[in-house]
Design an enzyme around this catalytic site. Structure first.
Site, PDB file in Angstrom:
ATOM      1  N   GLU A 125       0.822  -1.208   0.000  1.00  0.00           N
ATOM      2  CA  GLU A 125       0.000   0.000   0.000  1.00  0.00           C
ATOM      3  C   GLU A 125       0.855   1.257   0.000  1.00  0.00           C
ATOM      4  O   GLU A 125       1.936   1.309   0.592  1.00  0.00           O
ATOM      5  CB  GLU A 125      -0.947   0.000   1.214  1.00  0.00           C
ATOM      6  CG  GLU A 125      -2.025  -1.056   1.090  1.00  0.00           C
ATOM      7  CD  GLU A 125      -3.048  -1.015   2.215  1.00  0.00           C
ATOM      8  OE1 GLU A 125      -4.221  -1.295   1.929  1.00  0.00           O
ATOM      9  OE2 GLU A 125      -2.677  -0.716   3.374  1.00  0.00           O
ATOM     10  N   CYS A 147       5.948  -6.774   7.242  1.00  0.00           N
ATOM     11  CA  CYS A 147       6.933  -6.148   8.133  1.00  0.00           C
ATOM     12  C   CYS A 147       7.438  -7.191   9.117  1.00  0.00           C
ATOM     13  O   CYS A 147       6.704  -8.094   9.512  1.00  0.00           O
ATOM     14  CB  CYS A 147       6.296  -4.974   8.881  1.00  0.00           C
ATOM     15  SG  CYS A 147       7.495  -3.987   9.824  1.00  0.00           S
ATOM     16  N   CYS A 154       0.767  -1.460  15.871  1.00  0.00           N
ATOM     17  CA  CYS A 154       0.768  -1.188  14.436  1.00  0.00           C
ATOM     18  C   CYS A 154       0.067  -2.307  13.661  1.00  0.00           C
ATOM     19  O   CYS A 154       0.435  -3.477  13.783  1.00  0.00           O
ATOM     20  CB  CYS A 154       2.205  -1.040  13.940  1.00  0.00           C
ATOM     21  SG  CYS A 154       2.339  -0.659  12.184  1.00  0.00           S
ATOM     22  N   GLY A 204       6.713  -1.863   6.158  1.00  0.00           N
ATOM     23  CA  GLY A 204       8.086  -2.334   6.235  1.00  0.00           C
ATOM     24  C   GLY A 204       9.035  -1.396   6.961  1.00  0.00           C
ATOM     25  O   GLY A 204       8.710  -0.252   7.271  1.00  0.00           O
ATOM     26  N   GLU A 205      10.219  -1.902   7.256  1.00  0.00           N
ATOM     27  CA  GLU A 205      11.316  -1.137   7.881  1.00  0.00           C
ATOM     28  C   GLU A 205      12.338  -0.849   6.780  1.00  0.00           C
ATOM     29  O   GLU A 205      13.049  -1.746   6.325  1.00  0.00           O
ATOM     30  CB  GLU A 205      11.930  -1.948   9.022  1.00  0.00           C
ATOM     31  CG  GLU A 205      13.282  -1.480   9.516  1.00  0.00           C
ATOM     32  CD  GLU A 205      13.324  -0.024   9.959  1.00  0.00           C
ATOM     33  OE1 GLU A 205      14.049   0.777   9.314  1.00  0.00           O
ATOM     34  OE2 GLU A 205      12.627   0.329  10.939  1.00  0.00           O
ATOM     35  N   SER A 236      11.799   6.859   7.677  1.00  0.00           N
ATOM     36  CA  SER A 236      11.386   6.545   9.040  1.00  0.00           C
ATOM     37  C   SER A 236      11.917   5.174   9.442  1.00  0.00           C
ATOM     38  O   SER A 236      11.785   4.203   8.695  1.00  0.00           O
ATOM     39  CB  SER A 236       9.857   6.552   9.129  1.00  0.00           C
ATOM     40  OG  SER A 236       9.429   6.160  10.423  1.00  0.00           O
ATOM     41  N   LEU A 259       9.881   6.336  17.958  1.00  0.00           N
ATOM     42  CA  LEU A 259      10.346   6.147  19.338  1.00  0.00           C
ATOM     43  C   LEU A 259       9.276   5.471  20.195  1.00  0.00           C
ATOM     44  O   LEU A 259       9.468   4.371  20.698  1.00  0.00           O
ATOM     45  CB  LEU A 259      10.756   7.488  19.936  1.00  0.00           C
ATOM     46  CG  LEU A 259      11.420   7.437  21.307  1.00  0.00           C
ATOM     47  CD1 LEU A 259      12.732   6.666  21.266  1.00  0.00           C
ATOM     48  CD2 LEU A 259      11.648   8.853  21.841  1.00  0.00           C
ATOM     49  N   CYS A 378      -1.706   6.536   9.970  1.00  0.00           N
ATOM     50  CA  CYS A 378      -0.451   5.985  10.488  1.00  0.00           C
ATOM     51  C   CYS A 378      -0.708   4.692  11.264  1.00  0.00           C
ATOM     52  O   CYS A 378      -1.540   4.653  12.166  1.00  0.00           O
ATOM     53  CB  CYS A 378       0.208   7.027  11.393  1.00  0.00           C
ATOM     54  SG  CYS A 378       1.815   6.518  12.001  1.00  0.00           S
TER      55      CYS A 378
END
Length: 396
Positions: A125, A147, A154, A204-205, A236, A259, A378
């Site tokens: 997405e 992810c 999340c 994803g990271e 991010s 964080l 988010c």
């Protein structure tokens, strides 16, 4: 060996380990079933090499780069500066691809969410978030299908990592979004851009798929194509410390840190990556980040979870952690999703928390959720198409 040299050596070893693991989730080759190669996602050097193989000189790569990334052309016949015989020759061997749009939804607040399907059937997405006041906006891009981080608040984290996205698939999301808004050729100079910034904040990271992300961003930043400044790109991360240093040295884009907690005890629970790279190491990496300055501040993202991380004591500890850094804090009200036990902080608590951070000298905007009605806010991104297709099959 000094402590600093020892730390650098450990970081390098860890980077190699991360890249080896990343290779296990590599994207499929950017080649069609008929053998044609997708030119999107190739570096300039790779494009020159592909053309050399068919007997064409390097200047042809410059022409193609202009048509692909400045004009947005996907059909070789549209490339009027290239002679028709060469257009035909290129069409035999290459394509200029885009991900297929499975669904496209527009929210009541004009946020637009795309579900893109790639050649192997996998999906991710992408969200366009228009500015409320000006004709501009941010494209929120995914870097992986699924992810690996499993952050408990999340929705995306509930979908296991399937694979990394390739450079073509990452660039292609932005290009397909521009197709949707008919924003070609690339605006130049002071000409306003509707799709004006990129945030690598989708599925994803990004730092666990660094090589593909870096290649894609270098293509996007190239001055003769899409030409988006590094100041208009924000990556991010949940805190993949060894790769943060490399990102700062090689890309120099803006950095946003997810964080969400100010103690290791809590962050270990809600951001499991913290068990590998605790808060102290994360903050030290932020202090080293070379692109950070008063004009380009680090962003700390903080999801506000009622009764969990939103107390005044948490706010004061947050201020202590980031003291001395050129930073701002985005306070993000939790966006509910099906099956989650978390609740958003109250407006009163949000205001108290924000005031403590602002009184300490840090900008602390409360980010109003966008696209909630289409699950585009988010932490809400997750590809549901597999479940939808299964439901369709059961009704046939």
């Amino acid at each position: 060996m000094s402590d600093i040299a020892h730390e650098i050596d450990l970081n390098e070893q860890e980077r190699l380990r991360i890249q080896a693991k990343s290779a296990l989730f590599a994207p499929p080759p950017a080649t069609l079933a008929d053998g044609r190669r997708d030119l999107v996602g190739l570096s300039r050097e790779e494009l020159i090499a592909e053309l050399a193989e068919i007997g064409e000189k390097p200047f042809r790569a410059k022409q193609l780069w202009h048509w692909i990334y400045h004009q947005g052309a996907t059909d070789f016949e549209r490339m009027s500066s290239i002679a028709k015989p060469l257009q035909a020759k290129l069409a035999e061997r290459f394509v200029v691809g885009r991900p297929a749009t499975t669904t496209e939804q527009t929210s009541s607040d004009d946020t637009r969410k795309f579900l893109f399907r790639f050649r192997d059937g996998q999906e991710a997405e992408t969200v366009y978030i228009p500015d409320r006041r000006e004709d501009r906006g941010a494209v929120c891009i995914s870097s992986q299908v699924g992810c690996t981080l499993s952050c408990t608040f999340c929705h995306t984290g509930t979908q296991k990592l399937v694979r990394n996205l390739g450079a073509a698939e990452i660039v292609g999301q932005f290009m397909a979004a521009r197709d949707s808004y008919d924003e070609w050729p690339s605006p130049k100079g002071d000409t306003p851009r509707l799709l004006s910034t990129i945030v690598l904040m989708g599925m994803g990271e990004p730092l666990y798929n660094y090589d593909n992300v870096a290649k894609a961003m270098k293509i996007i930043m190239d001055g003769e194509g899409i030409a988006l400044s590094r100041r208009r790109i924000t990556l991010s991360t949940s805190g993949v410390v060894p790769m943060m240093d490399r990102c700062g040295d090689e890309l120099g884009v803006n950095l946003a840190i997810s964080l969400h907690a100010v103690t290791n005890e809590l962050r270990d629970q809600i951001v499991p990556l913290n068990r590998k790279y605790p808060i102290e190491e994360l903050i030290a990496a932020c202090q080293r980040y070379p692109a950070a300055s008063n004009s380009r501040r680090l962003t700390f993202e903080y999801i506000m979870l009622r009764g969990i991380n939103d107390s005044e004591a948490d706010a004061r500890e947050l201020v202590r952690l980031i003291r001395g850094l050129p930073a701002k804090v985005n306070l993000i009200p939790f966006n509910p999703w099906p099956g989650s036990d978390f609740k958003p902080s109250t407006k009163e608590q949000l205001a108290k928390f924000s005031k403590i951070v602002m009184d300490a000298g840090f900008a602390s905007p409360i980010r109003m959720p966008r696209g909630r009605d289409i699950l585009a806010a988010c932490g809400q991104l997750r590809t549901e198409s597999q479940r939808a297709r299964r439901a369709e099959a059961e009704t046939v």
